[in-house]
Motif scaffolding. Structure first.
Motif, mmCIF file in Angstrom:
data_model
loop_
_atom_site.group_PDB
_atom_site.id
_atom_site.type_symbol
_atom_site.label_atom_id
_atom_site.label_comp_id
_atom_site.label_asym_id
_atom_site.label_seq_id
_atom_site.Cartn_x
_atom_site.Cartn_y
_atom_site.Cartn_z
ATOM 1 N N THR A 184 0.822 -1.209 0.000
ATOM 2 C CA THR A 184 0.000 0.000 0.000
ATOM 3 C C THR A 184 0.858 1.261 0.000
ATOM 4 O O THR A 184 0.496 2.272 -0.580
ATOM 5 C CB THR A 184 -1.011 -0.025 1.169
ATOM 6 O OG1 THR A 184 -1.953 0.992 0.956
ATOM 7 C CG2 THR A 184 -0.383 0.190 2.499
ATOM 8 N N THR A 201 1.400 4.155 -3.616
ATOM 9 C CA THR A 201 1.212 5.610 -3.659
ATOM 10 C C THR A 201 2.261 6.293 -4.511
ATOM 11 O O THR A 201 2.066 7.409 -4.952
ATOM 12 C CB THR A 201 1.268 6.223 -2.251
ATOM 13 O OG1 THR A 201 2.420 5.711 -1.601
ATOM 14 C CG2 THR A 201 0.040 5.912 -1.476
ATOM 15 N N VAL A 240 -7.092 6.000 -3.840
ATOM 16 C CA VAL A 240 -7.847 5.844 -2.597
ATOM 17 C C VAL A 240 -8.557 4.501 -2.573
ATOM 18 O O VAL A 240 -8.564 3.802 -1.559
ATOM 19 C CB VAL A 240 -8.872 6.979 -2.441
ATOM 20 C CG1 VAL A 240 -9.592 6.840 -1.122
ATOM 21 C CG2 VAL A 240 -8.186 8.311 -2.522
ATOM 22 N N ALA A 293 -6.058 1.860 -1.732
ATOM 23 C CA ALA A 293 -5.674 1.958 -0.317
ATOM 24 C C ALA A 293 -6.767 1.396 0.575
ATOM 25 O O ALA A 293 -6.493 0.654 1.531
ATOM 26 C CB ALA A 293 -5.393 3.411 0.041
ATOM 27 N N LEU A 294 -8.014 1.726 0.250
ATOM 28 C CA LEU A 294 -9.120 1.256 1.093
ATOM 29 C C LEU A 294 -9.311 -0.249 0.978
ATOM 30 O O LEU A 294 -9.580 -0.919 1.977
ATOM 31 C CB LEU A 294 -10.414 1.968 0.714
ATOM 32 C CG LEU A 294 -10.629 3.315 1.407
ATOM 33 C CD1 LEU A 294 -11.930 3.940 0.948
ATOM 34 C CD2 LEU A 294 -10.623 3.149 2.915
ATOM 35 N N ALA A 315 -6.631 -1.842 2.978
ATOM 36 C CA ALA A 315 -6.918 -1.669 4.409
ATOM 37 C C ALA A 315 -8.020 -2.633 4.847
ATOM 38 O O ALA A 315 -7.951 -3.218 5.937
ATOM 39 C CB ALA A 315 -7.330 -0.231 4.688
#
Lengths: 375, 197, 94
Positions: C28, C32, C41, C44-45, C48
């Motif tokens: 992750t 970026t 995003v 990343a989500l 996560a």
């Protein structure tokens, strides 16, 4: 700010109560009592407990954000810092709408206990009532924005929340049908708790119906912030929760204090409360539609008659409350038997008032026994 | 015999964790709406956060979480010494996290960037919101980390004294659950604040 | 009331889980550096969420608890996602 923090701490009591109820109901039911043999009052409390647990944290964090805004200038809701006041309304109502279900669900539970006991009839549609409690809790979580139709929300959001608001009426109506059906062909005993329970059904129905007209977008815009909303709210929270509370006090009073009370006085208190309540709040529906705004002490001349009616209603209501307090405060009644109403749930199988530790031996529910098996 | 209900205790802990999730959930909701409104500013401001420190902290928290989980295994096996050492590792990682945060926040404070500061109020709305969210979210998370640290210290002492043992370790399990919650929240905070450049 | 059988997770499982979580963290972070604009995003989500799922299942022992716990967690997360969606139905569609 201290008051805001106080409200935050108060949230803990709500959360911990809910937590306690859920765990207790999962882990400490009497032997033989499955979930679907549990009386319906605890069922209602179970649904309530989940709302308490899941809704209160949202208002908790909102209060913390307000503290941060006043103390540290972290202005999530302050437009001058880039914040959004509508967001505050959302967060506030995400908690505060479910909070009204925290009040009404236990009231419904009380009524569900009283109606079968005084009709001496098995509750009609046990599972439907149990599940509808959960359904009210679940759907009631997603109707918050019907308080915000005029706040400038998106049109899509408005019709979605209007639809959800109509949906939450379905389980509530199921309960009303079941209460009424339970009375059918029962041997009804017109004691004070039953009177209050029937009063509850009447007032709750008016409150619920007017709630639907408020949930509809078009009418809501028309009557938004008028006395109509005040009347609706009081029909639910005073006519509903209040009357159910009085019914509960009259129902469990003998068990709590080991004394009966004067039935005649209790019936008179009901007459005054019921008449006074309707006289106080029904005119507000009418003047609300006529355009009387809420939260004003003054009014235009055309609303005078309605306000006068409300005033006399309020007087009757106060008389009713005073009669009730006198009735309950005098401890001169006869000694209460263990089971004055012929109830079937566990609390009526022990002496009144209950001894320390309540049960001598662990109560047990037999294989084919239910909580509402009347002869 | 005293009434003991380990499942009940764990159920209660889980329900408490739900309330914590929703508490932070409210903040993430605010984040979502503000990010949607000020996505350009959020993008720029995230450059001011040190992704390296953030990564180190993420790793510290992951290691601490793993060692709490392992300490439960150790207690179940009756290996008191390992359990205490593992809990100590957890607290050490927590300390690393706190020290990093101290330098991170300290740097921001030294250039005058803190809630309500003169500098902060001169920024545009989007930047104020980003840094407000940054301080509020990491601050609340840090508070939970400190509480979790205190809880685990108490648990570690009880393990050492034998009050938490192979026969009764629900306290350690619940303390561990709380600690994992702290980790869980950071798992979402880290990318949303540090990695949106 | 210690009647339920106790599940002891071996150290090795936790070690593997930790390695998996570390790897995901590194992924992750590296992602970026590549500019994927709007996708950043989302990725990343998603990562996560995967990490959170692993923490819930293994570290928080959901895999070994009675299904009641899993049902509760799923229910709470569902309610939370719905709250977000309904709120966004206002903000995104104004």
């Amino acid at each position: 700010m201290a008051a805001v923090f106080g409200a935050f701490v108060l949230g803990f009591s709500s959360i911990l109560t809910g937590l306690n109820f859920i765990v207790t109901m999962h882990r400490m039911r009497a032997p033989g009592m499955t979930f679907f043999k549990m009386p319906l009052f605890p069922w209602a409390l179970y649904a309530t407990a989940w709302i308490q647990v899941l809704a209160t944290p949202i208002v908790g964090i909102t209060l913390l954000m307000i503290i941060a805004e006043r103390w540290l200038r972290i202005g999530f809701f302050d437009p001058s810092l880039g914040g959004d006041p509508i967001l505050y309304q959302h967060l506030f109502w995400i908690y505060s709408h479910p909070a009204v279900y925290i009040m009404i669900l236990p009231a419904m539970g009380v009524i569900t206990e009283i109606i079968p006991t005084f009709s001496q009839r098995r509750i009609f549609g046990y599972k439907a009532i149990a599940i509808s409690s959960l359904a009210i809790a679940l759907v009631g979580y997603f109707v918050w924005a019907h308080h915000m139709y005029t706040s400038g929300m998106s049109t899509t959001a408005r019709w979605i929340f209007s639809l959800l608001t109509f949906l939450v009426a379905v389980p509530s109506a199921i309960k009303v049908f079941n209460w009424v059906s339970t009375m059918y062909k029962g041997s009804i005993q017109m004691a004070p708790p039953f009177l209050f329970a029937v009063g509850f059904i009447f007032l709750f129905m008016i409150g619920g119906m007017t709630g639907l007209s408020l949930g509809a977008l078009a009418t809501n815009i028309h009557v938004h912030d008028t006395a109509y909303v005040v009347a609706h709210f009081h029909y639910i929270v005073f006519g509903g929760v209040g009357f159910a509370f009085f019914a509960a006090v009259y129902y469990w009073y003998p068990k709590m204090f080991g004394r009966m009370y004067n039935f005649k006085m209790a019936n008179w208190s009901f007459v005054f409360l019921f008449a006074g309540f309707n006289l106080l709040y029904f005119p507000q529906f009418v003047i609300g539609i006529m355009g009387m705004p809420r939260r004003y002490f003054d009014y235009l001349p055309q609303f005078t008659f309605g306000h006068q009616l409300s005033f006399f209603g309020a007087l009757l209501l106060v008389i009713g409350i005073v009669i009730m307090l006198i009735t309950l405060a005098s401890k001169k009644g006869a000694k209460a038997p263990d089971n004055p109403w012929g109830g079937r749930t566990f609390e009526w199988q022990i002496p009144s008032p209950p001894p320390v530790e309540n049960f001598e031996v662990m109560p047990e529910l037999k294989e084919n026994e239910g909580p509402y098996d009347y002869k | 015999m005293e009434h003991r209900d380990d499942i009940g205790a764990k159920l209660g802990m889980w329900i408490f964790i739900f309330t914590e999730i929703l508490l932070f959930g409210g903040l993430f909701l605010v984040y979502a709406i503000m990010r949607n409104r000020y996505s350009v500013e959020f993008h720029q401001c995230a450059h001011h956060l040190n992704a390296f420190i953030g990564t180190v902290n993420t790793i510290a928290l992951l290691v601490s979480s793993a060692s709490v989980a392992m300490s439960i295994t150790a207690v179940q096996k009756g290996d008191k010494k390992t359990a205490v050492i593992l809990l100590f590792v957890t607290l050490l990682c927590a300390a690393v996290f706190m020290v990093n945060k101290y330098f991170e926040w300290g740097h921001k404070f030294s250039i005058g960037l803190y809630p309500g500061s003169q500098l902060m109020l001169t920024l545009n709305h989007g930047s104020i919101m980003f840094f407000s969210l940054y301080f509020f979210m990491t601050g609340l998370h840090m508070f939970h980390l400190i509480v979790g640290g205190i809880i685990l210290t108490i648990v570690a002492i009880k393990v050492q004294r034998g009050a938490v043992n192979a026969g009764s370790y629900v306290l350690l399990e619940n303390g561990g659950l709380y600690w994992h919650l702290v980790d869980l929240i950071w798992i979402f905070l880290f990318p949303l604040l540090y990695l949106i450049t | 009331m210690q009647t339920e059988s106790v599940h002891i997770t071996p150290y090795r499982t936790y070690a593997w889980v930790l390695i998996a979580l570390m790897t995901l963290t590194l992924i992750t972070v590296t992602v970026t550096w590549i500019n994927l604009s709007a996708l950043t995003v989302a990725i990343a989500l998603i990562i996560a969420t995967v990490k959170a799922y692993i923490v819930l299942t293994y570290f928080m022992h959901l895999k070994f608890e009675s299904s009641l716990f899993r049902v509760f967690v799923a229910m709470v997360l569902m309610i939370y996602v719905l709250v977000i969606l309904f709120t966004l139905s206002d903000y995104l569609l104004r």
